[in-house]
Design a protein around this motif. Sequence first.
Motif, short mmCIF file in Angstrom:
data_model
loop_
_atom_site.label_atom_id
_atom_site.label_comp_id
_atom_site.label_asym_id
_atom_site.label_seq_id
_atom_site.Cartn_x
_atom_site.Cartn_y
_atom_site.Cartn_z
N VAL A 225 0.96 -1.59 0.04
CA VAL A 225 -0.26 -0.05 0.20
C VAL A 225 1.06 0.57 -0.11
CG1 VAL A 225 -1.44 1.13 1.22
CG2 VAL A 225 -1.92 -0.82 1.56
N LEU A 226 0.76 2.14 -0.70
CA LEU A 226 1.82 3.48 -1.07
C LEU A 226 0.56 4.85 -0.87
CD1 LEU A 226 3.87 2.38 -3.98
CD2 LEU A 226 4.25 2.21 -1.64
N LEU A 258 4.10 -4.09 4.29
CA LEU A 258 5.13 -4.58 3.56
C LEU A 258 6.28 -5.55 4.89
CD1 LEU A 258 7.63 -5.52 1.59
CD2 LEU A 258 8.15 -3.84 2.54
N ILE A 259 6.44 -4.74 5.79
CA ILE A 259 7.14 -5.37 6.64
C ILE A 259 6.33 -6.56 7.62
CG2 ILE A 259 8.63 -5.03 9.05
CD1 ILE A 259 9.85 -4.07 6.52
N PHE A 320 16.89 0.32 1.49
CA PHE A 320 16.01 -0.26 1.22
C PHE A 320 16.60 -1.82 2.73
CE2 PHE A 320 13.16 -3.57 0.36
CZ PHE A 320 12.19 -2.89 0.40
N PHE A 321 17.58 -1.86 2.27
CA PHE A 321 17.79 -3.34 2.55
C PHE A 321 18.31 -2.55 4.14
CE2 PHE A 321 21.53 -6.02 3.99
CZ PHE A 321 21.34 -7.40 3.58
N PHE A 322 18.78 -2.07 4.32
CA PHE A 322 19.68 -1.31 5.86
C PHE A 322 17.66 -1.34 6.43
CE2 PHE A 322 19.65 1.64 9.02
CZ PHE A 322 21.00 1.56 9.38
N TYR A 323 17.05 -0.26 5.72
CA TYR A 323 16.05 -0.45 6.98
C TYR A 323 15.69 -1.92 6.86
CZ TYR A 323 11.75 1.55 8.08
OH TYR A 323 10.34 2.07 8.53
N ILE A 324 14.99 -3.36 6.54
CA ILE A 324 13.59 -4.33 6.11
C ILE A 324 14.70 -4.67 7.13
CG2 ILE A 324 12.92 -3.97 4.51
CD1 ILE A 324 14.52 -5.88 3.00
#
Length: 399
Positions: A225-226, A258-259, A320-324
Amino acid sequence: MQKLRFIIRIVSLLLLLQISRSSYAHPFEIRFYGDTLKAELPVATFPIYTHAIDMEAVRSFYAQLNELPYQPILHAIRDYKQQHQLSDWIYYQLIRKTAQELSPKEQNYNSYTLYKWFFLSKSGYDARLAVIENKLLFYVETDENIYDIPSFERDGKQFICLNYHDFGKIDFTKDLLLPIELQVDEAKNAFSYKIEAMPDLVPGQFTEKDIRFSYKNKVYKFKVVLNPDVPTLFKNYPVTDFESYFNIPMSPQTYNSLIPSLKKAVSKMSMEQGVDYLMEFTRNAFLYESDEEAYGKEKRLSPELTLFSKYSDCDDRAAFFFYIVKEIYNRPMIVLLYPTHVTVAVNFDKPLGNAVYYKNHAYAVCDPTPQLENMPVGELSPRLKDVPYTIAYEYSPGR
């Protein structure tokens, strides 16, 4: 009868009060991404700047504004900032909306700019005005590292231009920048580009994006969802240092779509397998294109903007990778900056692969950018093995 006359008099007085009140109370509304801020002003209109740009005319306009009842507007936007815990950058977007209501940008750019400067200054930020080639430039003090944006130093402080993008290219080496000296007593604080929380905005409608990728011969599908207002909030956001950039969060709706799904996907995997899964997801769920090809200049996308964008490069994927990984495993990480590449290394309970050591801790390189070779966790591309790098950012949970 006497009682009836008394009632009629009271009603008449109330009507007169209402008529009197409506004669001086003018409603003012600011529409801000699904919300409407309201204030009542004793005057219907605020002035428009009609002179050429020079120091005395700007000073005179400021003196005129300072005598007007601007306080209801200022209280409305400051209360909204506090209520919604807006970062300085998001608050500045609210000020832009306010200035647009008072003097639309497309009708009178100088008035629009002066209103932005006025309300940012009255909100307590050290904002400055300057002129170059009859162009009115608008700066704000910050002690953070901001790149590719014009700045100047005054009194040991750094001032970053907030409206440079409106003019395209300006040759600062050819023409003299003339600061407009104006004293605003409230304007004392530095502005921060750090975004520690995204506001829970209410857009006109959400959009959904389907994301799919394959991992170990299994296809995974996600429906994200954006919030369609997010790209506008970041339209002119500058290139910041990696600490600020890597810690831009997602908005609540996007995060919740997403998460939890990613957490569920890796729930039965070991940490090494789960990080490998997230690395492959970041490599293969998005198309690659360099910033130069996509935008003609360096542009760093936040994790949420990467989900919006059709293309992303190594900076975007590293963020993005760092965040997830941070949201799912919250492990110590370092950002490795090469001359032409950015990647991430993750600390595990034991060294993995060709470990990178930093401050006596072992980190496994997890490159989230698409590779010619299938690089597992702990392996760095051969083309980078002898290339010097710097540690651009170190993340330690709880610090």
